[in-house]
Design a protein around this motif. Structure first.
Motif, short mmCIF file in Angstrom:
data_model
loop_
_atom_site.label_atom_id
_atom_site.label_comp_id
_atom_site.label_asym_id
_atom_site.label_seq_id
_atom_site.Cartn_x
_atom_site.Cartn_y
_atom_site.Cartn_z
N TYR A 35 0.85 -1.17 0.00
CA TYR A 35 0.00 0.00 0.00
C TYR A 35 0.90 1.24 0.00
O TYR A 35 2.07 1.16 0.39
N ARG A 43 -5.17 6.19 1.32
CA ARG A 43 -4.28 5.05 1.15
C ARG A 43 -4.70 4.24 -0.06
O ARG A 43 -5.89 4.04 -0.31
N LEU A 45 -3.97 0.71 -2.54
CA LEU A 45 -3.32 -0.58 -2.75
C LEU A 45 -2.59 -0.52 -4.08
O LEU A 45 -3.21 -0.36 -5.13
N GLY A 105 -8.11 -3.25 2.34
CA GLY A 105 -7.47 -2.31 3.27
C GLY A 105 -7.44 -2.74 4.71
O GLY A 105 -7.16 -1.91 5.59
#
Length: 120
Positions: A35, A43, A45, A105
């Motif tokens: 990430y 955030r 990936l 996440g």
């Protein structure tokens, strides 16, 4: 425990390879990923890899980044080529036995992060 290394300062168009060392897990049955989070941004990936070696990449890095793993060494790598200014972020190595949890996440294990700065 996950420990990243390999971050740093690089010019646009340059390359870096991030490494992640895993300990304390049955590495071969876990899925891993990277990430990243830039200041003021969500955030994201970047890449993930399953136990069988299947990979997924975000559209923003597809064709430029490559994720790989070494089950013997318990290492995960992220080769980053043709880096762009917008790749600047803190990059986190993650792992989980549940791939869906990693993709959404919520992986159980996170590294401390390594800074990647792309600047001219």
């Amino acid at each position: 425990q996950l420990v990243e290394s390999g971050g740093g300062l690089v010019q646009p168009g340059g390359s870096l390879r991030l490494s992640c060392s895993a300990s304390g897990s049955i590495f071969s049955i876990y899925t891993q990923g990277w990430y990243r989070q830039a200041p003021g941004k969500q955030r994201e990936l970047v890449a993930s890899i399953t136990r069988g070696g299947d990979t997924i990449y975000s559209d923003s890095v597809k064709g430029r980044f490559t994720i790989s793993r070494d089950n013997v060494k318990k290492m995960v790598y992220l080769q980053m080529n043709n880096l762009k200014l917008e790749d600047t972020a803190v990059y986190y190595c993650v792992e989980d036995s549940d791939y869906a949890r990693l993709l959404t996440g919520r992986p159980d294990n996170w590294g401390q992060g390594t800074q990647v700065t792309v600047s001219s």
